[in-house]
Design a protein around this motif. Structure first.
Motif, PDB file in Angstrom:
ATOM      1  N   GLU A   1      -0.752   7.855   2.942  1.00  0.00           N
ATOM      2  CA  GLU A   1      -1.352   9.120   2.512  1.00  0.00           C
ATOM      3  C   GLU A   1      -0.346  10.249   2.687  1.00  0.00           C
ATOM      4  OE1 GLU A   1      -5.296  10.024   4.180  1.00  0.00           O
ATOM      5  OE2 GLU A   1      -5.644   7.872   4.077  1.00  0.00           O
TER       6      GLU A   1
ATOM      7  N   GLY B   1       6.622   5.737   5.121  1.00  0.00           N
ATOM      8  CA  GLY B   1       5.503   5.022   5.744  1.00  0.00           C
ATOM      9  C   GLY B   1       5.657   3.515   5.728  1.00  0.00           C
ATOM     10  N   TYR B   2       6.854   3.023   5.449  1.00  0.00           N
ATOM     11  CA  TYR B   2       7.042   1.568   5.389  1.00  0.00           C
ATOM     12  C   TYR B   2       7.881   1.073   6.564  1.00  0.00           C
ATOM     13  CZ  TYR B   2       5.235   2.077   0.679  1.00  0.00           C
ATOM     14  OH  TYR B   2       4.436   2.378  -0.378  1.00  0.00           O
TER      15      TYR B   2
ATOM     16  N   GLY C   1       0.817  -1.206   0.000  1.00  0.00           N
ATOM     17  CA  GLY C   1       0.000   0.000   0.000  1.00  0.00           C
ATOM     18  C   GLY C   1       0.852   1.258   0.000  1.00  0.00           C
ATOM     19  N   GLU C   2       0.181   2.405   0.037  1.00  0.00           N
ATOM     20  CA  GLU C   2       0.879   3.686  -0.057  1.00  0.00           C
ATOM     21  C   GLU C   2       0.352   4.624   1.012  1.00  0.00           C
ATOM     22  OE1 GLU C   2       0.450   5.428  -3.908  1.00  0.00           O
ATOM     23  OE2 GLU C   2       2.034   6.893  -3.590  1.00  0.00           O
TER      24      GLU C   2
END
Lengths: 406, 90
Positions: free
Chosen positions: B26, B43-44, B23-24
């Motif tokens: 926001e 965000g990972y 996913g990515e």
């Protein structure tokens, strides 16, 4: 000084309605969400009906980063939690760091995700298993994802008492509020509509093999033949009444006034089951006597022996046909760890609107059951207190009294 | 599981696989200049990297040891690890 714990937020994901308003409208209208299973091919199994949550498009509710790491069950739970907190008007960012916690109920965890990844392991090899399998299947995952997403750093936990868990989680939330935490996200959302979730329930022998959605799950009826399972549940925000009033909470649905849990004795012991004791203890915990209860939301197993045991327990506590009894779960199926939480949400809505939702599809209670079963249409009543009962497979009993706040 | 390709995995390949498998976040633009941006800022977490390394293995047949992955803090470091893994696999 005693702490009064109230419910200030509700989030409902139910087979007959997505969101509290849709669910409550459908429930008062007697609209059922039970239908042939669509989430997997159930035609090869003897039980083929379930309550599935309609119209849930996960991408509309779940951030991209959470999609690969969440099961359908957790996505439903995250949506319900977000709605419940919004309904309560609570944002953890505006509160002291440890003011809010999360306690939810679970049964087998995220079995659909787990089954898919185990199939990947067996059929393709370990390099095809999602790294997120490490936690996504886990029965504590809903509590974990809810607390991470909303930064709920107060006490957290998960209760596994099968169908009784929805009540037990709310009882545990009340304990935390009494200890001084402002609010606890509680309740439960479950979903096990996949072969792995299906087969253990079949093995219990308690599932209905009826094929007609209007006739398959008929608790307390002479035609009772087992239960239909479903997915969904409810998330409730339990909060200290003083804090709720101080911040001007938009809703105070009712007080979590009494709670009790008991365990059945070992099979063959000859001692009576523990449901009546749970009911009496919860009523006493609320400072009430049985005549102070205006409606009972029954466990409603839909299995003749279990229905008889519950009807007898109700007659023992209240007297024969002395209190209205209802089972709106006839419109959703039994939602595993989500079921009792949804019943509590339903009881609070009933208190708010002073109306008892009906038991759908059941024409009348079987002659041998000495209960006043509300069937056919909603019954208006000046409800002040409601008792919610739940039994979990394996001997768990839980009872919760909710009371209208003055 | 033999590496039969000598294709170099590019940043575009990596960001595509990150999007698909983890996913990515926001507010993060993976199409920007992220080669030296720490994964945490993108965000990972480590599980997301394990997830994408699994995808690399399935797609390219390149085996990257799990314990090496968690030391790769930026896309540049992970790509170097992946592309050197390809050489050793071939």
């Amino acid at each position: 000084m005693t702490t009064t714990t109230v419910v200030t937020g509700l989030g409902v994901v139910a087979p007959n309605g997505l969101g509290t308003d849709d669910y409550w409208k459908a429930t008062l209208a007697g609209e059922s969400g039970i239908a042939p299973v669509s989430r997997f091919d159930a035609t090869q199994y003897p039980a083929r009906l379930a309550g599935e949550v309609p119209g849930f498009v996960a991408e509309e509710h779940i951030p991209s980063r959470l999609m690969p790491q969440t099961d359908h069950m957790t996505r439903l739970a995250l949506a319900a939690a977000e709605w419940a907190l919004k309904d309560a008007g609570l944002d953890s960012g505006e509160l002291p760091e440890y003011a809010m916690g999360a306690v939810t109920s679970a049964s087998g965890g995220a079995v659909e995700f787990g089954q898919r990844e185990l199939q990947n392991l067996w059929s393709k090899g370990k390099e095809h298993v999602s790294a997120y399998q490490s936690f996504a299947w886990f029965y504590a995952v809903n509590t974990g994802q809810i607390s991470i997403r909303h930064k709920l750093r107060g006490p957290s936990g998960v209760l596994l008492t099968e169908q009784a868990g929805g009540i037990d989680s709310i009882g545990q939330a009340r304990r935390h509020v009494r200890k001084g935490f402002q609010a606890v996200v509680s309740g439960g959302v479950d979903a096990g509509l996949c072969p792995w979730g299906w087969v253990p329930q079949l093995a219990s022998g308690l599932m209905s093999t009826g094929q007609d959605p209007a006739r398959a799950y008929l608790p307390f009826s002479a035609d009772a033949r087992g239960y239909v399972p479903g997915e969904g549940g409810a998330i409730l925000v339990a909060e200290n009444l003083d804090s709720a009033r101080e911040r001007g909470a938009a809703h105070v649905y009712g007080e979590i006034a009494g709670y009790a849990a008991t365990l059945d004795p070992a099979p063959g012991s000859g001692r009576p089951p523990g449901l009546a004791r749970a009911a009496r203890n919860a009523i006493a915990d609320a400072g009430l006597t049985p005549d102070g209860i205006d409606v009972v939301f029954a466990d409603a197993a839909g299995v003749p022996d279990l229905d008889r045991a519950e009807a007898e327990a109700l007659a023992e506590v209240f007297g024969p046909r002395a209190v209205p009894v209802t089972a709106p779960k006839t419109m959703t199926g039994r939602l595993l760890a989500g079921g009792a939480a949804l019943d509590v949400a339903t009881a609070l809505l009933a208190l708010r609107d002073r109306v008892i939702p009906p038991t759908a599809n059941v024409i009348e209670a079987a002659a041998g059951h000495p209960i006043d079963l509300v069937t056919g249409a909603p019954r208006e009543a000046d409800l002040r207190s409601a008792l919610v009962l739940a039994r979990g497979h394996g001997g768990f009993n839980a009872a919760l009294v909710v009371r209208r706040t003055p | 599981m033999t590496a039969t390709t000598t294709t170099t995995v590019t940043l575009a390949d990596l960001t595509r696989m990150l999007r698909e498998s983890a996913g990515e976040e926001e507010g993060v633009d993976l199409d920007g200049d992220v080669l030296d941006t720490p994964f945490l800022e993108l965000g990972y977490d480590s599980l997301a990297l394990l997830q994408v390394v699994g995808e690399v293995q399935r797609t390219y047949g390149i085996n990257v040891p799990d314990d090496a992955v968690v030391d790769a803090e930026t896309p540049r470091a992970l790509l170097e690890l992946i592309n050197s893994g390809q050489i050793s696999a071939a």
